[in-house]
Design a protein around this motif. Structure first.
Motif, mmCIF file in Angstrom:
data_model
loop_
_atom_site.group_PDB
_atom_site.id
_atom_site.type_symbol
_atom_site.label_atom_id
_atom_site.label_comp_id
_atom_site.label_asym_id
_atom_site.label_seq_id
_atom_site.Cartn_x
_atom_site.Cartn_y
_atom_site.Cartn_z
ATOM 1 N N THR A 153 -4.453 -10.901 2.007
ATOM 2 C CA THR A 153 -4.860 -12.275 2.327
ATOM 3 C C THR A 153 -6.355 -12.459 2.149
ATOM 4 O OG1 THR A 153 -5.165 -11.684 4.635
ATOM 5 C CG2 THR A 153 -3.037 -12.589 4.036
ATOM 6 N N ASP A 154 -7.059 -11.400 1.730
ATOM 7 C CA ASP A 154 -8.520 -11.538 1.625
ATOM 8 C C ASP A 154 -8.956 -11.930 0.225
ATOM 9 O OD1 ASP A 154 -7.691 -9.222 0.541
ATOM 10 O OD2 ASP A 154 -9.245 -7.937 1.412
ATOM 11 N N ASP A 155 -7.995 -12.141 -0.697
ATOM 12 C CA ASP A 155 -8.379 -12.524 -2.060
ATOM 13 C C ASP A 155 -7.923 -13.944 -2.359
ATOM 14 O OD1 ASP A 155 -5.740 -12.026 -1.985
ATOM 15 O OD2 ASP A 155 -5.671 -10.732 -3.753
ATOM 16 N N LEU A 156 -7.735 -14.731 -1.323
ATOM 17 C CA LEU A 156 -7.200 -16.078 -1.537
ATOM 18 C C LEU A 156 -8.292 -17.140 -1.474
ATOM 19 C CD1 LEU A 156 -4.019 -15.681 0.648
ATOM 20 C CD2 LEU A 156 -4.143 -15.672 -1.837
ATOM 21 N N GLY A 157 -9.536 -16.718 -1.516
ATOM 22 C CA GLY A 157 -10.625 -17.689 -1.523
ATOM 23 C C GLY A 157 -11.146 -17.961 -0.129
ATOM 24 N N GLU A 158 -12.030 -18.947 -0.063
ATOM 25 C CA GLU A 158 -12.661 -19.290 1.204
ATOM 26 C C GLU A 158 -11.711 -20.099 2.061
ATOM 27 O OE1 GLU A 158 -15.948 -18.984 2.803
ATOM 28 O OE2 GLU A 158 -15.546 -17.164 1.630
ATOM 29 N N ARG A 159 -11.556 -19.696 3.272
ATOM 30 C CA ARG A 159 -10.735 -20.393 4.261
ATOM 31 C C ARG A 159 -9.389 -20.868 3.704
ATOM 32 N NH1 ARG A 159 -15.043 -24.383 6.638
ATOM 33 N NH2 ARG A 159 -16.750 -22.932 6.517
ATOM 34 N N PRO A 160 -8.592 -19.936 3.270
ATOM 35 C CA PRO A 160 -7.314 -20.335 2.660
ATOM 36 C C PRO A 160 -6.357 -21.010 3.648
ATOM 37 C CG PRO A 160 -7.421 -17.960 2.957
ATOM 38 C CD PRO A 160 -8.772 -18.492 3.299
ATOM 39 N N TRP A 161 -6.596 -20.797 4.949
ATOM 40 C CA TRP A 161 -5.661 -21.382 5.923
ATOM 41 C C TRP A 161 -5.750 -22.894 5.978
ATOM 42 C CZ3 TRP A 161 -9.760 -18.236 7.065
ATOM 43 C CH2 TRP A 161 -10.850 -18.814 7.713
ATOM 44 N N ARG A 162 -6.810 -23.443 5.374
ATOM 45 C CA ARG A 162 -6.899 -24.905 5.338
ATOM 46 C C ARG A 162 -5.853 -25.496 4.389
ATOM 47 N NH1 ARG A 162 -12.404 -26.954 6.612
ATOM 48 N NH2 ARG A 162 -12.744 -25.921 8.601
ATOM 49 N N ASP A 163 -5.420 -24.676 3.449
ATOM 50 C CA ASP A 163 -4.462 -25.131 2.439
ATOM 51 C C ASP A 163 -3.055 -24.898 2.983
ATOM 52 O OD1 ASP A 163 -2.951 -25.629 0.280
ATOM 53 O OD2 ASP A 163 -4.089 -24.366 -1.124
ATOM 54 N N ARG A 164 -2.478 -25.950 3.553
ATOM 55 C CA ARG A 164 -1.182 -25.778 4.212
ATOM 56 C C ARG A 164 -0.115 -25.310 3.231
ATOM 57 N NH1 ARG A 164 -1.777 -24.570 8.995
ATOM 58 N NH2 ARG A 164 0.487 -24.606 9.065
ATOM 59 N N ALA A 165 -0.194 -25.824 2.009
ATOM 60 C CA ALA A 165 0.823 -25.465 1.018
ATOM 61 C C ALA A 165 0.768 -23.964 0.746
ATOM 62 C CB ALA A 165 0.602 -26.253 -0.272
ATOM 63 N N LEU A 166 -0.452 -23.441 0.650
ATOM 64 C CA LEU A 166 -0.610 -22.014 0.388
ATOM 65 C C LEU A 166 -0.048 -21.187 1.551
ATOM 66 C CD1 LEU A 166 -1.840 -19.866 -1.497
ATOM 67 C CD2 LEU A 166 -3.924 -20.018 -0.144
ATOM 68 N N VAL A 167 -0.336 -21.646 2.766
ATOM 69 C CA VAL A 167 0.181 -20.946 3.952
ATOM 70 C C VAL A 167 1.705 -20.892 3.897
ATOM 71 C CG1 VAL A 167 0.420 -21.095 6.458
ATOM 72 C CG2 VAL A 167 -1.806 -21.486 5.406
ATOM 73 N N HIS A 168 2.298 -22.028 3.581
ATOM 74 C CA HIS A 168 3.765 -22.055 3.536
ATOM 75 C C HIS A 168 4.308 -21.192 2.410
ATOM 76 C CE1 HIS A 168 4.532 -24.742 6.777
ATOM 77 N NE2 HIS A 168 3.615 -25.577 6.344
ATOM 78 N N ASP A 169 3.586 -21.193 1.283
ATOM 79 C CA ASP A 169 4.023 -20.363 0.157
ATOM 80 C C ASP A 169 4.036 -18.895 0.540
ATOM 81 O OD1 ASP A 169 4.401 -22.499 -1.372
ATOM 82 O OD2 ASP A 169 2.631 -22.240 -2.664
ATOM 83 N N VAL A 170 2.954 -18.448 1.170
ATOM 84 C CA VAL A 170 2.885 -17.038 1.546
ATOM 85 C C VAL A 170 3.976 -16.711 2.557
ATOM 86 C CG1 VAL A 170 1.440 -15.261 2.588
ATOM 87 C CG2 VAL A 170 0.415 -16.918 1.047
ATOM 88 N N ALA A 171 4.169 -17.620 3.522
ATOM 89 C CA ALA A 171 5.207 -17.389 4.534
ATOM 90 C C ALA A 171 6.577 -17.287 3.870
ATOM 91 C CB ALA A 171 5.190 -18.504 5.563
ATOM 92 N N ALA A 172 6.834 -18.196 2.928
ATOM 93 C CA ALA A 172 8.135 -18.182 2.259
ATOM 94 C C ALA A 172 8.296 -16.918 1.433
ATOM 95 C CB ALA A 172 8.252 -19.418 1.373
ATOM 96 N N GLU A 173 7.201 -16.465 0.836
ATOM 97 C CA GLU A 173 7.253 -15.260 0.013
ATOM 98 C C GLU A 173 7.587 -14.043 0.873
ATOM 99 O OE1 GLU A 173 3.510 -14.560 -2.000
ATOM 100 O OE2 GLU A 173 3.983 -12.413 -2.013
ATOM 101 N N VAL A 174 6.912 -13.957 2.021
ATOM 102 C CA VAL A 174 7.170 -12.827 2.922
ATOM 103 C C VAL A 174 8.616 -12.857 3.390
ATOM 104 C CG1 VAL A 174 6.580 -11.821 5.152
ATOM 105 C CG2 VAL A 174 4.771 -12.648 3.658
ATOM 106 N N ARG A 175 9.083 -14.041 3.733
ATOM 107 C CA ARG A 175 10.446 -14.172 4.223
ATOM 108 C C ARG A 175 11.441 -13.757 3.136
ATOM 109 N NH1 ARG A 175 14.279 -17.745 3.833
ATOM 110 N NH2 ARG A 175 15.839 -17.863 5.500
ATOM 111 N N ALA A 176 11.182 -14.226 1.913
ATOM 112 C CA ALA A 176 12.094 -13.911 0.816
ATOM 113 C C ALA A 176 12.114 -12.409 0.544
ATOM 114 C CB ALA A 176 11.671 -14.675 -0.445
ATOM 115 N N THR A 177 10.938 -11.759 0.622
ATOM 116 C CA THR A 177 10.886 -10.308 0.400
ATOM 117 C C THR A 177 11.749 -9.587 1.411
ATOM 118 O OG1 THR A 177 8.579 -10.722 -0.111
ATOM 119 C CG2 THR A 177 9.273 -8.439 -0.014
ATOM 120 N N ILE A 178 11.610 -9.984 2.673
ATOM 121 C CA ILE A 178 12.389 -9.326 3.722
ATOM 122 C C ILE A 178 13.879 -9.571 3.507
ATOM 123 C CG2 ILE A 178 12.861 -9.296 6.197
ATOM 124 C CD1 ILE A 178 9.898 -9.906 6.642
#
Lengths: 373, 303
Positions: free
Chosen positions: B261-286
């Motif tokens: 999560t440290d290569d996603l740019g400055e303050r990536p948590w502001r980007d809600r879409a990105l947050v959801h994408d990562v969450a969905a990706e983690v969920r799909a992997t599991i």
């Protein structure tokens, strides 16, 4: 915000709540500080500790006439130590008068462009954050409590801090310090917590082992003093390092933990216990259930390192508990006698060889109306 | 002295800190990590309320028994758990009284070369329920508050285990097993991003059969004040003991490739879409790994 505020040299200090434990301790501490040239203390009651060069002015609980004292003595720093945070000593109505109306009047007295006051230090309490199930484990200064305040004292504290915050926003050129202290502990202090921990066993709620953080009484005085010496702008949590479990606290005191309070209907049982002499205020019931931790790193970053950790504060208190029966018989309580005090302060017959308060600056005092109520 | 809400407040504080701070802030340059209080050597309980004594005792007895003999836990990919720095472990969650948390804790302690302790985030409910309020923090449970997760991950650089499914996972009935529920609102991704800590997804097989719930009784839940009141093979008819009577399902824990999560740019948590994408990706992997692991096993009990 902090950049715009000029550095304040605190020379002429007003301590409100001089007759409270904290006001007295702070005044004694300031008397030893040669940089402070004048200390004026106000309260509705007589001081309860011996003071060397502090002027005492009796004033009503609402502090309505305080503006005149501030102007007359050209006070540059006001330290408000008078907040009531322990609801077992004061009835809710009187606490409200003192905490909300009193703060309003004190803040109003410091307000305005022509006011000589450059710095206001407000001693608040961690009860501002409350004690709830949904709390973070460590409150930092920018966090709000998860639910609105539930007890009268907590409501008062939130309201009083709101008054101070408004003042800070109106007077951006003045230094305003708000210090939220954790539960204090120490050999000379009496609070509902010290009384509880003095019992043969430490009462607890069955099935709970809350996290407790204390701050030693000397550290509170130290923080208040350093808020006078240096400029701490904004809100600071005052707490010692380390958060203990209540079972650990009891262990350090060498006492068993007695889960005498039931987990359900705790308030109902606390009522009769009150009558029996085990007085547990509502705020403490919440603490005994959920516990509280503070993040003290902002204060440490500002350069104040507490001398005692929570564990050491508890140990110091334990030491005091063991020697208390021996000391109590020897000590004579201090009584404020106006005539004696005035003789010691003003009479030319009293010799003051090189004492820091020996030379009195002329003026100021006579205008301060010592008998105003 | 503005006093915004917690989230807002931290965002603004960060802005103040990152935008060339003036005055007192610039003078001292406080790193919050350096000011963390150290643990005094005489203390037996950490500032979080974690007790080495209680944890060690349970570890040698109950957890040891379940880990080694009852569930016969097998661990894959332990090398994906970093040896230092904070990391957020994210797992699927199941079982009426879920055993997966303590099994993952044990797995990291047992298999990882650094034997790192794992902090388990639990519902705030546990802090308010007598008995559990005493026990859960002692064995490494921490209320799932964003501020707690941030302090652990960023300031203390610890391993934190979260179950983003939360109650939705443990509440689900046996016929919905191995179907990973919605991952909250992506709060765990936000926490990891703020702490710049990697996310290690974990797939656990076995927990969902160890204590299957056949039904949820709402009336009894209200009466007892519990989070939920399930009917399992042993609960409630065996009473409190029934809560610990797990079926001997074979456990497999698979640690998966960390998501940085440290290569996603400055303050990536502001980007809600990105947050959801990562969450969905983690969920799909599991979820994919769960399908794979369930497909490969021959027997629920023997693995």
């Amino acid at each position: 915000m902090s950049a715009a505020v000029p550095r304040v040299e605190s020379r002429r200090v007003l301590v409100t709540g001089l007759s409270t434990y904290w006001g007295g301790r702070l005044a004694q501490e300031l008397e030893r500080d040669p940089a402070v040239e004048t200390i004026v203390g106000v309260d509705a009651r007589d001081p309860r500790c011996e003071l060397e060069r502090t002027e005492f002015v009796r004033i009503g609980i609402q502090h309505a006439l305080i503006r005149r004292i501030i102007d007359a003595a050209e006070i540059d720093t006001v330290i408000d130590t008078r907040l009531v945070v322990d609801s077992i000593w004061t009835p809710a109505r009187a606490a409200h008068e003192n905490n909300v109306i009193g703060t309003m009047n004190i803040v109003a007295a410091c307000d305005g462009r022509d006011s000589p006051v450059r710095k206001l230090v407000f001693k608040s309490s961690a009860h501002y954050y409350g004690c709830e199930r949904d709390d973070p484990a460590f409150f930092s200064e920018d966090m709000l409590r998860p639910h609105p305040p539930g007890t009268p004292i907590e409501r008062d504290i939130v309201e009083a801090e709101g008054t101070v915050r408004d003042f800070a926003e109106r007077n951006r050129d003045k230094t305003v310090t708000v210090l939220r202290f954790a539960n204090a502990l120490g050999p000379t202090l009496t609070t509902s917590h010290t009384r509880l921990l003095s019992l043969p066993a430490v009462p607890a709620i069955l099935g709970f082992d809350p996290r407790y953080q204390f701050i030693h009484e000397d550290d509170i005085v130290g923080v208040l003093h350093s808020a006078v010496r240096e400029d701490l702008h904004g809100i600071y949590n005052g707490a010692a390092d380390g958060v203990l479990a209540l079972s650990e606290v009891a262990g350090l005191l060498g006492k068993p933990l007695a889960p005498v309070l039931p987990p359900w209907g705790t308030g109902l049982v606390a009522g009769p216990l009150n009558r029996l002499g085990l007085r547990i205020p509502v705020e403490m019931l919440n603490q005994l259930r959920y516990g509280r931790g503070l993040d003290n790193r902002k204060l440490k970053a500002a350069g104040f390192q507490p001398r005692y950790t929570t564990r050491e504060a508890v140990l110091d208190f334990a030491e005091h508990l063991r020697t208390r029966p021996l000391r109590e018989s020897a000590r004579e309580p201090y009584r404020y006698e106006r005539e004696v005090e005035e003789f010691l302060r003003w009479s030319p017959s009293v010799r003051r060889p090189g004492a820091p308060g020996g030379e009195r600056p002329p003026g100021g005092e006579s205008k301060a109306q010592p008998h105003a109520t | 002295m503005v006093e915004p809400t917690t989230e807002q407040g931290r965002a603004e504080l960060e802005e103040v800190l990152s935008a060339a701070p003036a005055g007192a802030l610039a003078r001292r340059e406080p790193d919050p990590r350096e000011l963390l209080p150290g643990l005094e050597p005489e203390r037996r309980v950490t500032d979080w309320g974690r007790s080495e004594r209680v944890e060690g005792f349970l570890d040698r007895t109950l957890v040891e028994f379940f880990y080694r003999y009852w569930f016969r836990v097998e661990v894959e990919g332990i090398e994906h758990v970093p040896g230092d720095g904070g990391a957020l472990l994210v797992s699927n969650h199941a079982g009426a009284l879920p055993p997966d948390g303590s099994m993952i804790q044990r797995a990291v302690r047992e298999e990882h070369p650094r034997r790192r302790p794992v902090h388990l985030t639990v519902e705030h409910f546990f802090k308010g329920y007598p008995g559990l309020a005493m026990l859960v923090p002692k064995v490494g449970g921490v209320p799932a508050h964003p501020a707690n997760v941030h302090r652990l991950l960023h300031d203390e650089e610890q391993l934190v285990l979260v179950f983003p499914e939360g109650r939705k996972g443990t509440e689900k009935l046996v016929n919905a097993r191995y179907r990973v529920r919605r991952f909250g609102r992506g709060g765990f991704v936000e926490s990891a991003m703020r702490a710049r800590a990697p996310i290690v997804p974990i797939a656990v097989v076995g927990a969902e059969e160890a204590m299957p719930a056949f039904a949820q009784l709402r009336a009894l839940r209200r009466l007892t004040g519990l989070l939920y009141f399930p009917i399992t093979p042993t609960f409630p008819h065996l009473g409190v003991l029934g809560m610990l009577a797990y079926l001997p399902a074979k456990f497999r824990i698979r640690f998966l490739t960390p998501v940085r999560t440290d290569d996603l740019g400055e303050r990536p948590w502001r980007d809600r879409a990105l947050v959801h994408d990562v969450a969905a990706e983690v969920r799909a992997t599991i979820q994919d790994n769960l399908y794979d692991m369930v497909g490969k096993r021959r027997s629920v009990w023997l693995g």
